[in-house]
Design an enzyme around this catalytic site. Structure first.
Site, PDB file in Angstrom:
ATOM      1  N   TYR A  32     -32.682  59.160  15.699  1.00 40.47           N
ATOM      2  CA  TYR A  32     -31.527  58.171  16.466  1.00 40.47           C
ATOM      3  C   TYR A  32     -30.308  58.770  16.114  1.00 40.47           C
ATOM      4  O   TYR A  32     -30.037  59.529  15.193  1.00 40.47           O
ATOM      5  CB  TYR A  32     -31.861  56.899  16.053  1.00 40.47           C
ATOM      6  CG  TYR A  32     -31.240  56.318  14.764  1.00 40.47           C
ATOM      7  CD1 TYR A  32     -32.111  56.949  13.557  1.00 40.47           C
ATOM      8  CD2 TYR A  32     -30.111  55.572  14.516  1.00 40.47           C
ATOM      9  CE1 TYR A  32     -31.396  56.392  12.335  1.00 40.47           C
ATOM     10  CE2 TYR A  32     -29.528  55.342  13.287  1.00 40.47           C
ATOM     11  CZ  TYR A  32     -30.128  55.757  12.153  1.00 40.47           C
ATOM     12  OH  TYR A  32     -29.854  55.577  10.890  1.00 40.47           O
ATOM     13  N   LYS A 150     -32.120  62.462  10.612  1.00 37.40           N
ATOM     14  CA  LYS A 150     -31.789  60.949  10.917  1.00 37.40           C
ATOM     15  C   LYS A 150     -32.873  60.266  11.730  1.00 37.40           C
ATOM     16  O   LYS A 150     -32.799  59.915  12.942  1.00 37.40           O
ATOM     17  CB  LYS A 150     -30.311  60.656  11.766  1.00 37.40           C
ATOM     18  CG  LYS A 150     -29.753  59.516  11.670  1.00 37.40           C
ATOM     19  CD  LYS A 150     -28.343  59.664  12.210  1.00 37.40           C
ATOM     20  CE  LYS A 150     -27.493  58.448  12.534  1.00 37.40           C
ATOM     21  NZ  LYS A 150     -27.433  57.461  11.014  1.00 37.40           N
ATOM     22  N   GLU A 182     -26.276  58.963  -1.771  1.00 36.90           N
ATOM     23  CA  GLU A 182     -25.316  58.193  -0.533  1.00 36.90           C
ATOM     24  C   GLU A 182     -25.308  56.874  -0.707  1.00 36.90           C
ATOM     25  O   GLU A 182     -26.151  56.239  -1.577  1.00 36.90           O
ATOM     26  CB  GLU A 182     -25.514  59.005   0.499  1.00 36.90           C
ATOM     27  CG  GLU A 182     -27.081  58.556   1.228  1.00 36.90           C
ATOM     28  CD  GLU A 182     -27.211  59.354   2.543  1.00 36.90           C
ATOM     29  OE1 GLU A 182     -26.278  59.672   3.127  1.00 36.90           O
ATOM     30  OE2 GLU A 182     -28.488  59.758   2.705  1.00 36.90           O
ATOM     31  N   LEU A 206     -27.553  62.392   4.261  1.00 37.67           N
ATOM     32  CA  LEU A 206     -27.545  62.708   5.842  1.00 37.67           C
ATOM     33  C   LEU A 206     -26.138  63.430   5.670  1.00 37.67           C
ATOM     34  O   LEU A 206     -25.319  63.034   5.224  1.00 37.67           O
ATOM     35  CB  LEU A 206     -27.297  61.235   6.789  1.00 37.67           C
ATOM     36  CG  LEU A 206     -27.216  61.359   7.939  1.00 37.67           C
ATOM     37  CD1 LEU A 206     -28.891  61.767   8.635  1.00 37.67           C
ATOM     38  CD2 LEU A 206     -26.727  60.342   8.673  1.00 37.67           C
TER      39      LEU A 206
HETATM   40  N1  PDD Z   1     -25.647  55.408   9.507  1.00 41.04           N
HETATM   41  N2  PDD Z   1     -26.113  58.324   5.371  1.00 41.04           N
HETATM   42  C1  PDD Z   1     -26.837  57.513   6.023  1.00 41.04           C
HETATM   43  C2  PDD Z   1     -28.206  57.313   5.529  1.00 41.04           C
HETATM   44  C3  PDD Z   1     -26.742  56.712   7.364  1.00 41.04           C
HETATM   45  O1  PDD Z   1     -27.578  56.184   7.874  1.00 41.04           O
HETATM   46  C4  PDD Z   1     -25.595  57.457   7.904  1.00 41.04           C
HETATM   47  C5  PDD Z   1     -25.039  56.517   9.279  1.00 41.04           C
HETATM   48  C6  PDD Z   1     -24.209  58.028   7.284  1.00 41.04           C
HETATM   49  C7  PDD Z   1     -23.022  58.018   7.783  1.00 41.04           C
HETATM   50  O2  PDD Z   1     -23.053  58.960   8.834  1.00 41.04           O
HETATM   51  P1  PDD Z   1     -22.103  59.233  10.079  1.00 41.04           P
HETATM   52  O3  PDD Z   1     -20.741  59.159   9.570  1.00 41.04           O
HETATM   53  O4  PDD Z   1     -22.717  60.359  10.760  1.00 41.04           O
HETATM   54  O5  PDD Z   1     -22.241  57.868  10.714  1.00 41.04           O
HETATM   55  C8  PDD Z   1     -24.747  58.251   6.026  1.00 41.04           C
HETATM   56  C9  PDD Z   1     -25.428  54.662  10.947  1.00 41.04           C
HETATM   57  C10 PDD Z   1     -24.322  54.530  11.282  1.00 41.04           C
HETATM   58  C11 PDD Z   1     -26.657  53.610  11.556  1.00 41.04           C
HETATM   59  O6  PDD Z   1     -27.718  53.818  10.607  1.00 41.04           O
HETATM   60  O7  PDD Z   1     -26.294  52.784  11.757  1.00 41.04           O
END
Ligand code: PDD
Length: 285
Positions: A32, A150, A182, A206
């Protein structure tokens, strides 16, 4: 009613039906993305598209390649228009699963089409929380060993975020083998001995799109920064702590497990990056 996208069609949410044997539902067998929309435009699309393409290749969903991912850009902008979200802010959720097929652990027969779903919703950033800072907690990172993908398997983050919520905190900062990885749905940065530090890009985190933009801003602003994990014992003594992500931007964490981080208010490096990121996002200060 919301209009969503499913397998090539734009249709009312109630008509978007997925077979119960879809591998996304049965196995969490899918990838996703969440993208941010500002005034009808997708923010940082290229990074999201590249990560989605790599993720699909990483779990070997071959029925949906780079060109298919590229075409999702226009799905996002059309969804935004169809749902009257072309002004202000919104997010689009995109999901590609390995498709619907008789349940077998191994892949379904070649030619099984991927299931492709997307939905848009209004997004309202919590500017007050971004200015004031939020609470965090620490939690063991119980996720699998490919957190760089992801995937829709989100039980680790779901349980961590629920634990955070039950303690009135915004985010759970995860640790594995004594090192901070993280946040449950964010990347994490800490300032220790005047140096900004974040976990390097390995299978344990991620590769966040927001993180990548912040690394550019850090270079532009000349902020000392190292991609080196913060150990759990170092964390409480950090002068500053923040998390970042597509729906989080730069969010200062000012208390951790009930104890203040630094002065208990957002620190100077965090605030500089928060402002620089807001400028990148909105094109103004
Ligand atoms: N989450 N780390 C994890 C485990 C994440 O699920 C996310 C993003 C990030 C940040 O990545 P980015 O800057 O590309 O959004 C880091 C999304 C927003 C979610 O699960 O809704």
């Amino acid at each position: 009613m919301a209009i969503v996208y499913l397998n090539g069609a734009f249709l009312p949410e109630a008509q978007a039906l997925i077979p119960a044997n879809d591998r996304g539902f049965i196995f969490g067998d899918g990838i996703y993305e969440v993208v941010r929309i500002l005034e009808g435009q997708v923010f940082a699309w290229d990074g999201h598209a590249a990560r989605m393409t790599q993720g699909l290749a990483g779990i070997r969903i071959e029925a949906f390649g780079a060109a298919d991912v590229a075409a999702l850009h226009d799905v996002c902008t059309r969804l935004v228009r169809e749902n009257d979200l072309a002004t202000g802010e919104a997010t689009v959720y995109l999901q590609v699963s390995r498709g619907a097929a008789t349940r077998t652990h191994h892949f379904p027969p070649a030619g099984t089409p991927a299931t492709v779903y997307a939905a848009a919703q209004r997004f309202t950033p919590n500017f007050a929380m971004r200015d004031q800072g939020a609470k965090g907690i620490t939690m063991p990172d119980i996720r699998w060993a490919r957190c760089d993908l992801k995937t829709v398997n989100l039980l680790g983050p779901v349980l961590a975020r629920q634990a955070a919520k039950e303690q009135d905190a915004y985010e759970a900062i995860l640790h594995r083998d004594g090192m901070v990885t993280e946040g449950a749905a964010t990347n994490a940065f800490a300032v220790i001995d005047g140096v900004l530090r974040t976990h390097p890009l390995t299978h344990h985190i991620l590769p966040g799109i927001t993180r990548a933009i912040l690394m550019e801003l850090v270079r532009e602003l000349g902020i000392p920064c190292e991609e080196r994990p913060v150990s759990l014992p170092e964390l409480p003594g950090a002068a500053e702590l923040f998390v970042c992500g597509t729906t989080t931007d730069v969010q200062p964490i000012v208390t951790l497990d009930g104890k203040p981080i630094g002065t208990g208010a957002p620190g100077p490096i965090t605030v500089r990056l928060k402002e620089a990121f807001a400028k990148r996002l909105y094109g103004r200060a």
